[in-house]
Scaffold this motif. Structure first.
Motif, short mmCIF file in Angstrom:
data_model
loop_
_atom_site.label_atom_id
_atom_site.label_comp_id
_atom_site.label_asym_id
_atom_site.label_seq_id
_atom_site.Cartn_x
_atom_site.Cartn_y
_atom_site.Cartn_z
N ASN A 197 16.01 -28.22 -51.56
CA ASN A 197 17.12 -27.31 -51.73
C ASN A 197 16.87 -26.08 -50.68
O ASN A 197 16.04 -25.26 -50.96
CB ASN A 197 17.33 -26.79 -53.00
CG ASN A 197 18.71 -26.23 -52.95
OD1 ASN A 197 19.26 -25.58 -51.96
ND2 ASN A 197 19.38 -26.21 -54.26
N LEU A 198 17.29 -26.05 -49.69
CA LEU A 198 17.35 -24.80 -48.69
C LEU A 198 18.78 -24.18 -48.47
O LEU A 198 18.90 -23.69 -47.35
CB LEU A 198 16.86 -25.19 -47.49
CG LEU A 198 15.51 -25.77 -47.54
CD1 LEU A 198 15.15 -26.35 -45.90
CD2 LEU A 198 14.29 -25.02 -47.67
N ARG A 199 19.69 -24.20 -49.43
CA ARG A 199 20.99 -23.91 -49.20
C ARG A 199 21.05 -22.31 -48.88
O ARG A 199 20.06 -21.52 -49.52
CB ARG A 199 21.68 -24.07 -50.31
CG ARG A 199 21.43 -23.40 -51.88
CD ARG A 199 22.35 -23.54 -52.87
NE ARG A 199 22.02 -22.98 -54.20
CZ ARG A 199 22.47 -22.00 -54.35
NH1 ARG A 199 23.61 -21.41 -53.80
NH2 ARG A 199 22.05 -21.24 -55.62
N ARG A 249 19.39 -30.73 -49.90
CA ARG A 249 20.88 -29.81 -49.97
C ARG A 249 20.35 -28.56 -49.04
O ARG A 249 19.67 -27.89 -49.13
CB ARG A 249 20.98 -29.06 -51.34
CG ARG A 249 22.22 -27.91 -51.46
CD ARG A 249 22.37 -27.52 -52.80
NE ARG A 249 22.79 -28.75 -53.85
CZ ARG A 249 24.01 -29.10 -54.06
NH1 ARG A 249 25.25 -28.48 -53.29
NH2 ARG A 249 24.28 -30.03 -54.97
N LEU A 250 21.47 -28.73 -47.88
CA LEU A 250 21.43 -27.65 -46.88
C LEU A 250 22.58 -27.10 -46.66
O LEU A 250 23.29 -26.73 -45.81
CB LEU A 250 21.16 -28.26 -45.53
CG LEU A 250 19.81 -29.07 -45.49
CD1 LEU A 250 19.59 -30.07 -44.05
CD2 LEU A 250 18.60 -28.39 -45.75
N LEU A 308 22.85 -36.22 -49.27
CA LEU A 308 22.40 -35.26 -48.16
C LEU A 308 23.63 -34.45 -48.14
O LEU A 308 24.94 -34.68 -47.85
CB LEU A 308 22.22 -35.81 -47.01
CG LEU A 308 22.19 -35.09 -45.50
CD1 LEU A 308 20.75 -34.04 -45.88
CD2 LEU A 308 21.99 -35.97 -44.22
N PHE A 309 23.45 -33.08 -48.66
CA PHE A 309 24.57 -32.05 -48.58
C PHE A 309 24.47 -31.13 -47.50
O PHE A 309 23.52 -30.42 -47.12
CB PHE A 309 24.25 -31.12 -49.75
CG PHE A 309 24.57 -31.73 -51.15
CD1 PHE A 309 25.85 -32.09 -51.58
CD2 PHE A 309 23.55 -32.22 -51.96
CE1 PHE A 309 26.15 -32.53 -52.72
CE2 PHE A 309 23.79 -32.89 -53.15
CZ PHE A 309 25.15 -33.08 -53.62
N LEU A 310 25.37 -30.95 -46.77
CA LEU A 310 25.55 -30.37 -45.34
C LEU A 310 27.08 -29.26 -45.64
O LEU A 310 27.43 -28.97 -44.34
CB LEU A 310 25.42 -31.08 -44.29
CG LEU A 310 24.04 -31.56 -43.75
CD1 LEU A 310 24.40 -32.55 -42.75
CD2 LEU A 310 23.21 -30.60 -43.18
N PRO A 351 31.47 -31.56 -45.85
CA PRO A 351 32.93 -30.70 -45.44
C PRO A 351 32.77 -29.21 -44.86
O PRO A 351 31.84 -28.76 -45.43
CB PRO A 351 33.79 -30.77 -46.80
CG PRO A 351 32.66 -30.87 -47.81
CD PRO A 351 31.30 -31.78 -47.25
N GLY A 352 33.68 -29.10 -43.87
CA GLY A 352 33.63 -27.56 -43.47
C GLY A 352 32.34 -27.54 -42.43
O GLY A 352 31.94 -26.41 -42.29
#
Length: 488
Positions: free
Chosen positions: A112-114, A133-134, A154-156, A185-186
């Protein structure tokens, strides 16, 4: 590494690691701008070598789950975990990285590097047992996840990728395997996203993305496999979206999107297999639409979205929606850059017949013959014009019936004014100009008039003309009636 060698900030992280406690260096909470992290002082700076030592050989407390959880720190140096096996969660959010972390070939449980700022990120050929998580990360360099295996998501979401001076993609996801969703999204990119050969077991969400790479590929997803949906609603893409050979089991949704790539393809989905393709509620594509050899179960295509140049050769679709009059669909076929493509007309006519709109199907078939006429030599075009004017290439049998009635009136009038002489006056029946003309026009039915009387002069040539046109027109009428009866 000994704790005595650490700065106060690093000692705080070292002591929190064995119990998985979170160390938050932020002074302004979530409102703090991580871009200013380069100015943060030693009171919130952590050396990447310290983090590496913690993850590979950090202290443990029996009965506790060790985890690296840091927020709002400035990470100096390169976090090098190449080919390492890490059994602790890595949570470094709202951090500012001086150098791009390198996790190539590493095995991690969760990353997680959000909300962090990074000059790049290398996670090629890595394995992550959980999610990556990015979210809202800002990258000034290349992010490379090619060949990695991610068991989670994979979160972007709302991540930003700045243009880089070097050539090549800013986000490399070639041959990545994601066992859940790709959630972005976005997303904001200035450069190419490469997804070729990737496999996503869930869905790909790129709704509201802003993708910018003018004159080049903005999304290269050749042979991409998505078991769910590929969602690109309200996307603004400047550059080519390439999906050649991709397989999307669910819906590829481009509703409300603006795609622009002048002088080249705005959307290239050739040789694709797609469950549903939605192109609707948006302005016309600026650039070419390439659907050659694609196979689509449901094609949701609004005429207003179709650009001035398309490629539809060998496109196969089962259902075409929304239902539109043939007059609104035919201009799309006339814009095909490959010229006259018979298969495109047959596909459109088949889709109309499938929903029972035989009138629209006949109009498409008629348009097909007219387009074919334009490809022939002058004499072929001349004969085509004659067929079109007289019988509508056989798709307008009523017009042929009108011609027959007109010729019947002409012939009846002509022979009523000038009776042909009888071949055998003693055996000839009473002459009837109407039935004599019908004998000439109708090739099958005989009323006994044609065999008994023989015209002379130009009336004989009129008889020849009536016989020839009668064969053509009567055959057309019979064919049209037969086609109608067979459809019933």
């Amino acid at each position: 590494m000994e704790i005595n060698d650490l700065t106060p900030a690093e000692q705080q992280v070292w002591r929190a690691f064995p119990t998985g406690a979170t160390v938050d260096f932020r002074e302004g909470g979530d409102d703090e701008d991580t871009v200013e992290g380069a100015q943060w002082g030693p009171e919130r700076s952590i050396r990447a070598t310290v983090l590496r030592a913690l993850l590979l050989n950090g202290p443990r407390v029996p009965g506790e789950v060790a985890a690296l959880k840091v927020q709002g720190a400035r990470i100096t140096g390169t976090l090098d975990l190449r080919h390492a096996t890490v059994d602790s969660v890595v949570h470094l959010s709202h951090c500012h990285f001086a150098d791009a972390p390198d996790l190539s070939g590493a095995h991690l449980p969760y990353l997680n590097l959000r909300d962090s700022v990074l000059p790049g990120l290398m996670i090629a050929r890595a394995r992550v047992d959980g999610s990556v998580r990015l979210t809202r990360c800002r990258f000034s360099g290349v992010v490379h996840l090619g060949g990695s295996h991610i068991s989670g998501v994979l979160f972007l979401e709302r991540a930003e990728f700045a243009a880089v001076p070097e050539t090549g993609p800013v986000l490399r996801l070639s041959h990545v395997t994601i066992e859940d969703d790709l959630c972005a999204p976005g997303l904001r990119t200035h450069g190419e996203i490469r997804l070729d050969g990737a496999a996503v077991a869930g869905s790909v969400d790129l709704n509201d993305a802003r993708l910018h790479h003018p004159g080049n590929a903005v999304l290269d997803a050749q042979t991409l496999v998505v078991e769910g949906d590929l969602l690109m609603r309200r996307v603004e893409a400047t550059g080519c979206i390439g999906l050649r050979g991709a397989r999307i089991a669910g819906r590829f949704d481009l509703s409300y999107s603006r795609l622009s790539n002048p002088d080249d393809s705005a959307l290239r989905a050739s040789s694709c297999t797609i469950g549903e393709l939605w192109l609707r509620k948006g302005p016309p594509l600026v650039g070419r639409l390439n659907l050659r050899r694609a196979q689509v179960d449901v094609l949701f295509l609004e005429p207003e979205v179709v650009p001035d140049e398309v490629y539809l050769s060998s496109l196969v679709y089962t259902t075409l929606t929304p239902h539109e009059p043939a007059e609104r669909r035919l201009p799309m076929l006339e814009r095909d850059a490959d010229g006259y493509v018979p298969h495109a007309y047959e596909q459109l006519a088949t889709s109309y017949r499938r929903v029972g709109d035989d009138h629209a199907a006949r109009l498409v078939q008629l348009a097909k013959q007219r387009r074919l006429r334009s490809t022939r030599a002058w004499y072929g075009r001349l004969w085509g014009y004659v067929q079109d004017a007289t019988v509508g290439y056989g798709f307008r049998p009523l017009r042929a019936a009108i011609w027959l009635l007109s010729l019947l009136a002409i012939g009846s009038t002509a022979y009523a004014l000038h009776h042909p002489h009888a071949l055998k006056a003693s055996e000839a029946p009473h002459f009837n100009p109407v039935f004599y003309t019908l004998d000439l026009l109708l090739p099958v039915i005989s009323f006994g008039q044609e065999e008994a009387f023989a015209p002379d002069g130009w009336y004989q040539y009129l008889a020849y003309a009536l016989i020839i046109t009668g064969w053509v027109l009567a055959t057309t009428v019979v064919t049209g009636v037969t086609r109608t009866v067979s459809r019933q």
